[in-house]
Design a protein around this motif. Structure first.
Motif, PDB file in Angstrom:
ATOM      1  N   HIS A  15       0.820  -1.221   0.000  1.00 27.78           N
ATOM      2  CA  HIS A  15       0.000   0.000   0.000  1.00 27.78           C
ATOM      3  C   HIS A  15       0.857   1.275   0.000  1.00 27.78           C
ATOM      4  CE1 HIS A  15      -3.521   2.442   0.566  1.00 27.78           C
ATOM      5  NE2 HIS A  15      -2.862   3.115   1.494  1.00 27.78           N
ATOM      6  N   VAL A  16       0.427   2.266  -0.780  1.00 26.80           N
ATOM      7  CA  VAL A  16       1.129   3.564  -0.808  1.00 26.80           C
ATOM      8  C   VAL A  16       0.126   4.658  -0.416  1.00 26.80           C
ATOM      9  CG1 VAL A  16       2.384   5.234  -2.229  1.00 26.80           C
ATOM     10  CG2 VAL A  16       2.716   2.787  -2.610  1.00 26.80           C
ATOM     11  N   PHE A  17       0.469   5.439   0.600  1.00 21.38           N
ATOM     12  CA  PHE A  17      -0.395   6.539   1.029  1.00 21.38           C
ATOM     13  C   PHE A  17      -0.208   7.727   0.087  1.00 21.38           C
ATOM     14  CE2 PHE A  17       0.276   4.092   4.957  1.00 21.38           C
ATOM     15  CZ  PHE A  17      -1.044   3.871   5.318  1.00 21.38           C
ATOM     16  N   HIS A  35      -0.373   8.035   9.860  1.00 21.93           N
ATOM     17  CA  HIS A  35       0.014   6.773   9.213  1.00 21.93           C
ATOM     18  C   HIS A  35       1.431   6.338   9.601  1.00 21.93           C
ATOM     19  CE1 HIS A  35      -3.596   7.075   6.902  1.00 21.93           C
ATOM     20  NE2 HIS A  35      -3.189   8.077   6.161  1.00 21.93           N
ATOM     21  N   GLY A  36       2.176   7.224  10.260  1.00 24.23           N
ATOM     22  CA  GLY A  36       3.557   6.898  10.642  1.00 24.23           C
ATOM     23  C   GLY A  36       4.469   6.766   9.436  1.00 24.23           C
ATOM     24  N   VAL A  37       4.299   7.659   8.448  1.00 23.56           N
ATOM     25  CA  VAL A  37       5.139   7.601   7.241  1.00 23.56           C
ATOM     26  C   VAL A  37       5.835   8.947   7.032  1.00 23.56           C
ATOM     27  CG1 VAL A  37       3.718   5.850   6.100  1.00 23.56           C
ATOM     28  CG2 VAL A  37       3.211   8.289   5.706  1.00 23.56           C
ATOM     29  N   GLY A  38       6.967   8.908   6.318  1.00 19.95           N
ATOM     30  CA  GLY A  38       7.758  10.119   6.111  1.00 19.95           C
ATOM     31  C   GLY A  38       7.520  10.798   4.779  1.00 19.95           C
ATOM     32  N   CYS A  39       6.599  10.277   3.996  1.00 21.67           N
ATOM     33  CA  CYS A  39       6.267  10.943   2.729  1.00 21.67           C
ATOM     34  C   CYS A  39       4.891  10.519   2.246  1.00 21.67           C
ATOM     35  CB  CYS A  39       7.315  10.614   1.646  1.00 21.67           C
ATOM     36  SG  CYS A  39       7.142   8.967   0.946  1.00 21.67           S
ATOM     37  N   LEU A  40       4.355  11.317   1.334  1.00 26.40           N
ATOM     38  CA  LEU A  40       3.073  10.982   0.694  1.00 26.40           C
ATOM     39  C   LEU A  40       3.252  11.166  -0.806  1.00 26.40           C
ATOM     40  CD1 LEU A  40       0.644  12.961   3.055  1.00 26.40           C
ATOM     41  CD2 LEU A  40       0.898  10.460   2.963  1.00 26.40           C
ATOM     42  N   LEU A  41       2.742  10.224  -1.577  1.00 26.03           N
ATOM     43  CA  LEU A  41       2.780  10.356  -3.029  1.00 26.03           C
ATOM     44  C   LEU A  41       1.664  11.326  -3.433  1.00 26.03           C
ATOM     45  CD1 LEU A  41       3.902   9.385  -5.765  1.00 26.03           C
ATOM     46  CD2 LEU A  41       2.235   7.508  -5.667  1.00 26.03           C
ATOM     47  N   VAL A  42       2.017  12.323  -4.255  1.00 20.53           N
ATOM     48  CA  VAL A  42       1.016  13.315  -4.669  1.00 20.53           C
ATOM     49  C   VAL A  42       0.418  12.874  -6.002  1.00 20.53           C
ATOM     50  CG1 VAL A  42       0.565  15.759  -5.036  1.00 20.53           C
ATOM     51  CG2 VAL A  42       2.425  15.059  -3.505  1.00 20.53           C
ATOM     52  N   GLY A 115       4.349  -0.383  -5.101  1.00 23.94           N
ATOM     53  CA  GLY A 115       4.658  -0.072  -3.715  1.00 23.94           C
ATOM     54  C   GLY A 115       5.677   1.050  -3.604  1.00 23.94           C
ATOM     55  N   LEU A 116       6.174   1.239  -2.394  1.00 18.94           N
ATOM     56  CA  LEU A 116       7.183   2.280  -2.119  1.00 18.94           C
ATOM     57  C   LEU A 116       8.122   1.726  -1.062  1.00 18.94           C
ATOM     58  CD1 LEU A 116       6.488   6.016  -1.421  1.00 18.94           C
ATOM     59  CD2 LEU A 116       7.589   4.648   0.349  1.00 18.94           C
ATOM     60  N   VAL A 117       9.425   1.946  -1.254  1.00 22.18           N
ATOM     61  CA  VAL A 117      10.382   1.517  -0.220  1.00 22.18           C
ATOM     62  C   VAL A 117      11.174   2.725   0.271  1.00 22.18           C
ATOM     63  CG1 VAL A 117      10.601  -0.906  -0.911  1.00 22.18           C
ATOM     64  CG2 VAL A 117      12.081   0.808  -1.988  1.00 22.18           C
ATOM     65  N   SER A 118      11.484   2.700   1.576  1.00 14.08           N
ATOM     66  CA  SER A 118      12.249   3.793   2.185  1.00 14.08           C
ATOM     67  C   SER A 118      13.649   3.309   2.512  1.00 14.08           C
ATOM     68  CB  SER A 118      11.553   4.262   3.470  1.00 14.08           C
ATOM     69  OG  SER A 118      11.702   3.276   4.467  1.00 14.08           O
ATOM     70  N   ILE A 119      14.505   4.253   2.858  1.00 16.96           N
ATOM     71  CA  ILE A 119      15.884   3.919   3.235  1.00 16.96           C
ATOM     72  C   ILE A 119      15.881   2.997   4.469  1.00 16.96           C
ATOM     73  CG2 ILE A 119      16.244   5.977   4.696  1.00 16.96           C
ATOM     74  CD1 ILE A 119      18.997   6.219   3.257  1.00 16.96           C
ATOM     75  N   GLY A 120      14.904   3.219   5.371  1.00 10.83           N
ATOM     76  CA  GLY A 120      14.794   2.370   6.564  1.00 10.83           C
ATOM     77  C   GLY A 120      14.401   0.945   6.212  1.00 10.83           C
ATOM     78  N   ASP A 121      13.492   0.797   5.235  1.00 11.31           N
ATOM     79  CA  ASP A 121      13.078  -0.559   4.808  1.00 11.31           C
ATOM     80  C   ASP A 121      14.284  -1.339   4.290  1.00 11.31           C
ATOM     81  OD1 ASP A 121      10.357   0.028   5.233  1.00 11.31           O
ATOM     82  OD2 ASP A 121      10.125   0.823   3.202  1.00 11.31           O
ATOM     83  N   LEU A 122      15.098  -0.671   3.468  1.00 13.97           N
ATOM     84  CA  LEU A 122      16.230  -1.362   2.839  1.00 13.97           C
ATOM     85  C   LEU A 122      17.299  -1.690   3.874  1.00 13.97           C
ATOM     86  CD1 LEU A 122      16.554   0.614  -0.536  1.00 13.97           C
ATOM     87  CD2 LEU A 122      15.272  -1.462  -0.074  1.00 13.97           C
TER      88      LEU A 122
END
Ligand SMILES: NC(=O)c1ccc[n+]([C@@H]2O[C@H](COP(=O)([O-])OP(=O)(O)OC[C@H]3O[C@@H](n4cnc5c(N)ncnc54)[C@H](O)[C@@H]3O)[C@@H](O)[C@H]2O)c1
Length: 148
Positions: A15-17, A35-42, A115-122
């Motif tokens: 899921h992508v917010f 949502h506890g996320v550091g970005c939102l896709l516009v 989906g979307l991946v963050s630096i923390g996920d990797l």
């Protein structure tokens, strides 16, 4: 070496917010916190037009002295979208983040957003893989010693 981005998505979900361009920075920041996320896709009319990130808030809102309640996300978002595919290697995705100085990558399967991946996920994925490797090495060494 650390597998593919598809494995990271399996761990964190697909899921992508998203947010609409006219949303105010204040509303978007609230959504990010909820949502506890550091970005939102516009997204505008089904089109991906930018990424609104914590860094945008810091640099283009707070430091620029803009009023969050009266500033739209579209005014301050990052318009360069970086992407990988599910088949991209995790170390290649990390190298791309370093090269492009970004912390989030969209995962695209052709035209479809997977989906979307963050630096923390990797980083988390790599760290778990390393722990697993160390544990297997330790078991191997214990096995060799008990045979000797
Ligand atoms: N324990 C974990 O599983 C885990 C995973 C990732 C990050 N973190 C922690 O979170 C903090 C910040 O992480 P970060 O810098 O990687 O970025 P971040 O705060 O943007 O990411 C946090 C999580 O939200 C997800 N995310 C972000 N934006 C999203 C969106 N629009 N739609 C769907 N998911 C979205 C990321 O993929 C990640 O899983 C760090 O302290 C990090 O250690 C923990």
């Amino acid at each position: 070496m650390y597998g593919l981005v598809s494995a990271v998505l399996q761990e964190k979900g697909h899921h992508v917010f998203t947010v609409a361009p006219a949303t105010t920075v204040r509303q978007a920041v609230r959504a990010m916190n909820e949502h506890g996320v550091g970005c939102l896709l516009v997204v505008e009319g089904g089109r991906r037009v930018g990424l609104f990130t914590e860094r945008d808030v810091l640099v283009r809102v707070v430091d620029a002295g803009l009023e969050p309640a009266h500033t739209s996300v579209s005014r301050v978002m990052t318009t360069e979208l970086n992407h990988v595919t599910p088949g991209t290697a995790v170390d290649e995705a990390m190298a791309m983040m370093t090269r492009r100085r970004c912390r989030h990558l969209l995962v695209m399967e052709g035209e479809r957003l997977a989906g979307l991946v963050s630096i923390g996920d990797l980083t988390r994925h790599v760290s778990l893989a390393q722990e697993d490797h160390i544990q297997r090495m330790a078991e191997y060494i214990r096995g060799v010693r008990s045979e000797a």
